[in-house]
Write a protein that holds these residues in place. Structure first.
Motif, PDB file in Angstrom:
ATOM      1  N   PHE A   1      -4.936  -3.955   5.513  1.00 51.10           N
ATOM      2  CA  PHE A   1      -3.990  -4.299   6.800  1.00 51.10           C
ATOM      3  C   PHE A   1      -4.513  -3.722   8.026  1.00 51.10           C
ATOM      4  O   PHE A   1      -4.986  -2.592   7.874  1.00 51.10           O
ATOM      5  CB  PHE A   1      -2.477  -3.661   6.518  1.00 51.10           C
ATOM      6  CG  PHE A   1      -1.688  -3.530   7.670  1.00 51.10           C
ATOM      7  CD1 PHE A   1      -1.478  -2.858   8.636  1.00 51.10           C
ATOM      8  CD2 PHE A   1      -1.050  -5.069   7.928  1.00 51.10           C
ATOM      9  CE1 PHE A   1      -0.408  -2.680   9.556  1.00 51.10           C
ATOM     10  CE2 PHE A   1      -0.294  -4.951   9.080  1.00 51.10           C
ATOM     11  CZ  PHE A   1      -0.059  -4.015   9.899  1.00 51.10           C
TER      12      PHE A   1
ATOM     13  N   TYR B   1       0.235  -6.148  12.640  1.00 45.20           N
ATOM     14  CA  TYR B   1       1.398  -7.243  12.618  1.00 45.20           C
ATOM     15  C   TYR B   1       2.049  -7.326  13.743  1.00 45.20           C
ATOM     16  O   TYR B   1       2.352  -6.658  14.440  1.00 45.20           O
ATOM     17  CB  TYR B   1       2.156  -6.610  11.502  1.00 45.20           C
ATOM     18  CG  TYR B   1       3.726  -7.212  11.363  1.00 45.20           C
ATOM     19  CD1 TYR B   1       4.841  -6.662  11.608  1.00 45.20           C
ATOM     20  CD2 TYR B   1       3.633  -8.663  11.082  1.00 45.20           C
ATOM     21  CE1 TYR B   1       6.065  -6.996  11.453  1.00 45.20           C
ATOM     22  CE2 TYR B   1       4.848  -9.234  11.046  1.00 45.20           C
ATOM     23  CZ  TYR B   1       6.071  -8.351  11.105  1.00 45.20           C
ATOM     24  OH  TYR B   1       7.384  -9.078  11.151  1.00 45.20           O
TER      25      TYR B   1
ATOM     26  N   LEU C   1       4.024  -5.050  16.379  1.00 39.83           N
ATOM     27  CA  LEU C   1       5.218  -3.788  15.588  1.00 39.83           C
ATOM     28  C   LEU C   1       4.552  -2.986  15.076  1.00 39.83           C
ATOM     29  O   LEU C   1       4.918  -1.840  14.855  1.00 39.83           O
ATOM     30  CB  LEU C   1       6.147  -4.664  15.046  1.00 39.83           C
ATOM     31  CG  LEU C   1       7.081  -5.868  15.514  1.00 39.83           C
ATOM     32  CD1 LEU C   1       8.213  -6.095  14.510  1.00 39.83           C
ATOM     33  CD2 LEU C   1       7.815  -5.076  16.551  1.00 39.83           C
ATOM     34  N   ASP C   2       3.343  -3.318  14.365  1.00 37.68           N
ATOM     35  CA  ASP C   2       2.392  -2.155  13.672  1.00 37.68           C
ATOM     36  C   ASP C   2       0.892  -2.382  13.804  1.00 37.68           C
ATOM     37  O   ASP C   2       0.506  -3.431  13.795  1.00 37.68           O
ATOM     38  CB  ASP C   2       2.752  -2.511  12.418  1.00 37.68           C
ATOM     39  CG  ASP C   2       2.350  -1.426  11.354  1.00 37.68           C
ATOM     40  OD1 ASP C   2       1.363  -0.487  11.683  1.00 37.68           O
ATOM     41  OD2 ASP C   2       2.808  -1.243  10.288  1.00 37.68           O
TER      42      ASP C   2
ATOM     43  N   SER D   1      -1.089   0.331  12.961  1.00 38.66           N
ATOM     44  CA  SER D   1      -1.529   1.493  12.330  1.00 38.66           C
ATOM     45  C   SER D   1      -2.930   1.367  11.684  1.00 38.66           C
ATOM     46  O   SER D   1      -3.455   2.218  11.109  1.00 38.66           O
ATOM     47  CB  SER D   1      -0.430   2.103  11.118  1.00 38.66           C
ATOM     48  OG  SER D   1      -0.021   0.845  10.228  1.00 38.66           O
TER      49      SER D   1
END
Lengths: 115, 117
Positions: free
Chosen positions: B45, B48, B55-56, B58
């Motif tokens: 990942f 997103y 939102l993300d 990380s």
């Protein structure tokens, strides 16, 4: 540490037999687990999703089980065909209440179905 | 189009060069994800989006990586000053907004294979 493990060795089976792939995880409490198929040079394609409160799910020749006590999912392909040859990936759906989603993936298991 | 489209399909960059990878999600898909997949590995990942909101982020490996989705549809992943360890396939996926109790699957593009030389 958080980890997802799939069959490390490639799986070779004879056409018509049932293929069984394993996905084990540690240090997660996923609400959902997904299985994808990936062919060389292509992106993953969604196959099945199973929820933590579901023991088993079926779709045509595919069956997935989910044991949250063992922290394990099994993926079965019955009456396997050469066209089923691909890499199969399991992924935990890391969904939280903030509607923030991401998939945490295993390394995948390569399946070869021999005619 | 019917599916998620990514371009370019292949990109060779010299070390230190900036690159931009494009993703056209399925029309109407609110959620958009970027993943990095090294050879023989599962996807990792990166970031997103829900509509235009990131939102993300990380999973972005360093501040050389930047992603945007200014109008809530097309997204661009930019890598500045590319390094050899950035060589990988970059996958984009889109999905409908998550709904409890629904099987909200992610649809993936074919990916962009980035090779840094």
């Amino acid at each position: 540490s958080q980890k997802i493990e799939q069959n490390s060795e490639a799986l070779n089976i004879q056409e018509g037999k049932t293929a069984t792939l394993t996905c084990n995880y540690t240090n997660y409490s996923p609400a959902y687990l997904q299985w994808y198929r990936q062919d060389p040079g292509r992106g993953p394609v969604f196959l099945l999703l199973i929820r933590e409160n579901e023991k088993e799910k079926r779709k045509e020749r595919l069956k997935v089980t989910f044991d949250t006590t063992l922290k394990q999912s099994l993926f079965h392909i019955t009456a396997s065909q050469p066209a089923d040859s691909a890499t199969y990936l399991c992924a935990l759906d890391d969904y939280n209440a903030g509607n923030n989603r991401k998939l945490i993936w295993g390394l995948g298991t390569s399946l070869a179905v021999n005619p | 189009g019917a599916g998620v489209s990514q371009s370019p399909r292949y990109k060779v960059a010299k070390r230190g060069q900036d690159v931009a990878l494009r993703c056209d999600p399925i029309s109407g898909h609110v959620s958009l994800f970027w993943y990095q997949q090294a050879l023989g590995q599962g996807p990792e990942f990166l970031t997103y989006f829900q509509n235009e909101a990131q939102l993300d982020k990380s999973g972005l490996p360093s501040d050389r990586f930047f992603a945007e989705r200014p109008e809530g549809s097309v997204s661009t992943l930019k890598i500045q000053r590319t390094q050899q360890e950035d060589s990988a396939v970059y996958l984009c996926a889109s999905s409908l907004v998550w709904q409890e109790g629904h099987d909200t699957e992610a649809f993936f593009g074919q990916g962009t294979r980035l090779t840094v030389v």
